[in-house]
Design a protein around this motif. Structure first.
Motif, PDB file in Angstrom:
ATOM      1  N   MET A   1      22.145  21.903   9.086  1.00  0.00           N
ATOM      2  CA  MET A   1      21.722  22.978   8.025  1.00  0.00           C
ATOM      3  C   MET A   1      22.399  23.842   7.343  1.00  0.00           C
ATOM      4  O   MET A   1      22.339  24.470   6.640  1.00  0.00           O
ATOM      5  CB  MET A   1      20.989  24.335   9.751  1.00  0.00           C
ATOM      6  N   ILE A   2      24.633  23.972   8.009  1.00  0.00           N
ATOM      7  CA  ILE A   2      25.709  24.106   7.410  1.00  0.00           C
ATOM      8  C   ILE A   2      25.492  23.295   5.813  1.00  0.00           C
ATOM      9  O   ILE A   2      25.072  24.187   5.477  1.00  0.00           O
ATOM     10  CB  ILE A   2      26.634  23.758   7.606  1.00  0.00           C
ATOM     11  N   SER A   3      24.704  22.173   5.880  1.00  0.00           N
ATOM     12  CA  SER A   3      25.309  21.569   4.556  1.00  0.00           C
ATOM     13  C   SER A   3      23.698  21.306   3.732  1.00  0.00           C
ATOM     14  O   SER A   3      23.947  21.933   2.618  1.00  0.00           O
ATOM     15  CB  SER A   3      24.104  19.554   4.300  1.00  0.00           C
ATOM     16  N   VAL A   4      22.330  21.900   4.304  1.00  0.00           N
ATOM     17  CA  VAL A   4      21.970  22.964   3.270  1.00  0.00           C
ATOM     18  C   VAL A   4      21.494  23.740   1.931  1.00  0.00           C
ATOM     19  O   VAL A   4      21.698  23.866   1.389  1.00  0.00           O
ATOM     20  CB  VAL A   4      19.950  22.649   4.207  1.00  0.00           C
ATOM     21  N   ILE A   5      22.349  24.982   4.084  1.00  0.00           N
ATOM     22  CA  ILE A   5      23.038  26.407   3.205  1.00  0.00           C
ATOM     23  C   ILE A   5      24.224  25.756   2.600  1.00  0.00           C
ATOM     24  O   ILE A   5      24.261  26.449   1.064  1.00  0.00           O
ATOM     25  CB  ILE A   5      23.398  27.419   4.245  1.00  0.00           C
ATOM     26  N   SER A   6      25.089  25.290   2.007  1.00  0.00           N
ATOM     27  CA  SER A   6      25.755  24.623   1.104  1.00  0.00           C
ATOM     28  C   SER A   6      25.166  23.786  -0.315  1.00  0.00           C
ATOM     29  O   SER A   6      25.646  24.744  -1.161  1.00  0.00           O
ATOM     30  CB  SER A   6      26.815  23.313   1.233  1.00  0.00           C
ATOM     31  N   MET A   7      23.897  22.707  -0.158  1.00  0.00           N
ATOM     32  CA  MET A   7      23.655  22.598  -1.367  1.00  0.00           C
ATOM     33  C   MET A   7      22.388  23.621  -1.258  1.00  0.00           C
ATOM     34  O   MET A   7      22.699  23.671  -3.210  1.00  0.00           O
ATOM     35  CB  MET A   7      22.047  21.426  -0.321  1.00  0.00           C
ATOM     36  N   LEU A   8      22.077  24.751  -0.973  1.00  0.00           N
ATOM     37  CA  LEU A   8      21.666  26.421  -1.975  1.00  0.00           C
ATOM     38  C   LEU A   8      22.817  26.716  -2.055  1.00  0.00           C
ATOM     39  O   LEU A   8      22.384  27.025  -3.956  1.00  0.00           O
ATOM     40  CB  LEU A   8      20.749  26.390  -1.327  1.00  0.00           C
ATOM     41  N   ALA A   9      23.749  26.887  -2.448  1.00  0.00           N
ATOM     42  CA  ALA A   9      24.862  26.788  -3.083  1.00  0.00           C
ATOM     43  C   ALA A   9      25.314  26.242  -3.846  1.00  0.00           C
ATOM     44  O   ALA A   9      26.028  26.783  -5.627  1.00  0.00           O
ATOM     45  CB  ALA A   9      25.939  27.867  -2.390  1.00  0.00           C
ATOM     46  N   ASP A  10      25.089  25.031  -4.224  1.00  0.00           N
ATOM     47  CA  ASP A  10      25.865  24.680  -4.736  1.00  0.00           C
ATOM     48  C   ASP A  10      24.844  22.657  -4.913  1.00  0.00           C
ATOM     49  O   ASP A  10      24.935  22.325  -4.751  1.00  0.00           O
ATOM     50  CB  ASP A  10      27.200  23.850  -5.025  1.00  0.00           C
ATOM     51  N   PRO A  11      23.842  22.994  -5.854  1.00  0.00           N
ATOM     52  CA  PRO A  11      22.958  21.802  -6.192  1.00  0.00           C
ATOM     53  C   PRO A  11      23.841  21.057  -6.524  1.00  0.00           C
ATOM     54  O   PRO A  11      24.977  20.918  -7.192  1.00  0.00           O
ATOM     55  CB  PRO A  11      22.077  22.314  -7.327  1.00  0.00           C
ATOM     56  N   ASN A  12      23.454  19.574  -6.686  1.00  0.00           N
ATOM     57  CA  ASN A  12      23.592  18.570  -7.453  1.00  0.00           C
ATOM     58  C   ASN A  12      22.635  17.787  -8.248  1.00  0.00           C
ATOM     59  O   ASN A  12      22.462  17.010  -7.730  1.00  0.00           O
ATOM     60  CB  ASN A  12      24.064  17.335  -5.684  1.00  0.00           C
ATOM     61  N   GLY A  13      22.984  18.649  -9.384  1.00  0.00           N
ATOM     62  CA  GLY A  13      22.320  17.880  -9.965  1.00  0.00           C
ATOM     63  C   GLY A  13      21.807  16.883 -10.768  1.00  0.00           C
ATOM     64  O   GLY A  13      21.734  16.344 -11.777  1.00  0.00           O
ATOM     65  N   ASP A  14      23.162  15.399 -10.541  1.00  0.00           N
ATOM     66  CA  ASP A  14      23.052  14.657 -10.205  1.00  0.00           C
ATOM     67  C   ASP A  14      22.390  13.378  -9.815  1.00  0.00           C
ATOM     68  O   ASP A  14      22.509  12.220 -10.127  1.00  0.00           O
ATOM     69  CB  ASP A  14      25.160  13.512  -9.772  1.00  0.00           C
ATOM     70  N   SER A  15      22.085  13.817  -8.349  1.00  0.00           N
ATOM     71  CA  SER A  15      20.823  12.927  -7.863  1.00  0.00           C
ATOM     72  C   SER A  15      19.105  13.965  -7.430  1.00  0.00           C
ATOM     73  O   SER A  15      19.355  14.693  -6.154  1.00  0.00           O
ATOM     74  CB  SER A  15      21.612  12.986  -6.496  1.00  0.00           C
ATOM     75  N   PRO A  16      19.013  14.413  -8.278  1.00  0.00           N
ATOM     76  CA  PRO A  16      18.136  15.513  -8.244  1.00  0.00           C
ATOM     77  C   PRO A  16      16.531  14.702  -7.808  1.00  0.00           C
ATOM     78  O   PRO A  16      16.268  14.241  -7.885  1.00  0.00           O
ATOM     79  CB  PRO A  16      17.470  16.083  -9.835  1.00  0.00           C
ATOM     80  N   ALA A  17      16.173  15.397  -7.146  1.00  0.00           N
ATOM     81  CA  ALA A  17      14.539  15.595  -6.114  1.00  0.00           C
ATOM     82  C   ALA A  17      13.620  16.448  -6.932  1.00  0.00           C
ATOM     83  O   ALA A  17      12.043  15.524  -7.072  1.00  0.00           O
ATOM     84  CB  ALA A  17      14.594  16.168  -4.901  1.00  0.00           C
ATOM     85  N   ASN A  18      13.706  17.259  -7.892  1.00  0.00           N
ATOM     86  CA  ASN A  18      12.942  17.870  -8.686  1.00  0.00           C
ATOM     87  C   ASN A  18      13.795  17.238  -9.657  1.00  0.00           C
ATOM     88  O   ASN A  18      14.625  18.686 -10.394  1.00  0.00           O
ATOM     89  CB  ASN A  18      13.083  19.677  -8.220  1.00  0.00           C
ATOM     90  N   VAL A  19      13.267  17.030 -10.756  1.00  0.00           N
ATOM     91  CA  VAL A  19      14.068  16.514 -12.087  1.00  0.00           C
ATOM     92  C   VAL A  19      13.757  18.063 -12.858  1.00  0.00           C
ATOM     93  O   VAL A  19      14.834  18.054 -13.163  1.00  0.00           O
ATOM     94  CB  VAL A  19      13.631  16.072 -12.907  1.00  0.00           C
ATOM     95  N   ASP A  20      12.613  18.476 -13.469  1.00  0.00           N
ATOM     96  CA  ASP A  20      12.436  19.773 -13.849  1.00  0.00           C
ATOM     97  C   ASP A  20      13.864  20.902 -13.606  1.00  0.00           C
ATOM     98  O   ASP A  20      13.899  21.906 -14.247  1.00  0.00           O
ATOM     99  CB  ASP A  20      11.375  20.496 -13.895  1.00  0.00           C
ATOM    100  N   ALA A  21      13.353  21.487 -12.155  1.00  0.00           N
ATOM    101  CA  ALA A  21      14.585  22.527 -11.035  1.00  0.00           C
ATOM    102  C   ALA A  21      16.277  22.005 -12.175  1.00  0.00           C
ATOM    103  O   ALA A  21      16.660  22.955 -12.417  1.00  0.00           O
ATOM    104  CB  ALA A  21      14.664  22.917 -10.007  1.00  0.00           C
TER     105      ALA A  21
END
Length: 170
Positions: free
Chosen positions: A121-141
């Protein structure tokens, strides 16, 4: 790791989270008779576009947890580069352990049995704050996050935050 051992570990992690809540999320069982299906409520992290949101997600644990990672899926609509359009979360620590066949992630960035619901959960919250644009699951986003972060991306996230607030306690 037997199924009994994994169930005991999950029960212990749930009891620990109930006794010592971690800021930013809460967790519980979807059905009291199934330790392998959890519901989590994630509070959008402060000072991010997701601030104020209340996002519901499900964690589904394999019977051989913690040898293999759970799957995580947002039930609340969310617009994020690392969450696909069906809500599935794509971050390194939820990827099966071992070598990445694409060579993108190091084995130590992927699932390790030392991870707990709290570290996930800490990793997911961190992901919300700082997306990884290099490895997207949602290319449009990811494209909007890179090219129009303060425009279209911000508008879509704001709509998800509003919607999450309206549906949080249904």
């Amino acid at each position: 790791m037997t199924e009994l051992q994994s169930a005991l570990l999950l029960r212990r992690q749930l009891a620990e989270l109930n006794k010592n809540p971690v800021e930013g999320f809460s967790a519980g069982l979807i059905d009291d008779n199934d330790l392998y299906r959890w519901e989590v409520l994630i509070i959008g992290p402060p000072d991010t576009l997701y601030e104020g949101g209340v996002f519901k997600a499900h964690l589904t644990f394999p019977r051989d947890y913690p040898l293999r990672p759970p799957k995580m899926k947002f039930i609340t609509e969310i617009w994020h580069p690392n969450v696909d359009k069906s809500g599935d979360v794509c971050i390194s620590i939820l990827h099966e352990p071992g070598e990445d066949k694409y060579g993108y992630e190091k084995p130590e960035e992927r699932w390790l049995p030392i991870h707990t619901v709290e570290t996930i959960m800490i990793s997911v919250i961190s992901m919300l704050a700082d997306p990884n644009g290099d490895s997207p699951a949602n290319v449009d986003a990811a494209k909007e996050w890179r090219e129009d972060r303060n425009g279209e991306f911000k508008r879509k996230v704001a709509r998800c935050v509003r919607k999450s607030q309206e549906t949080a306690f249904e």
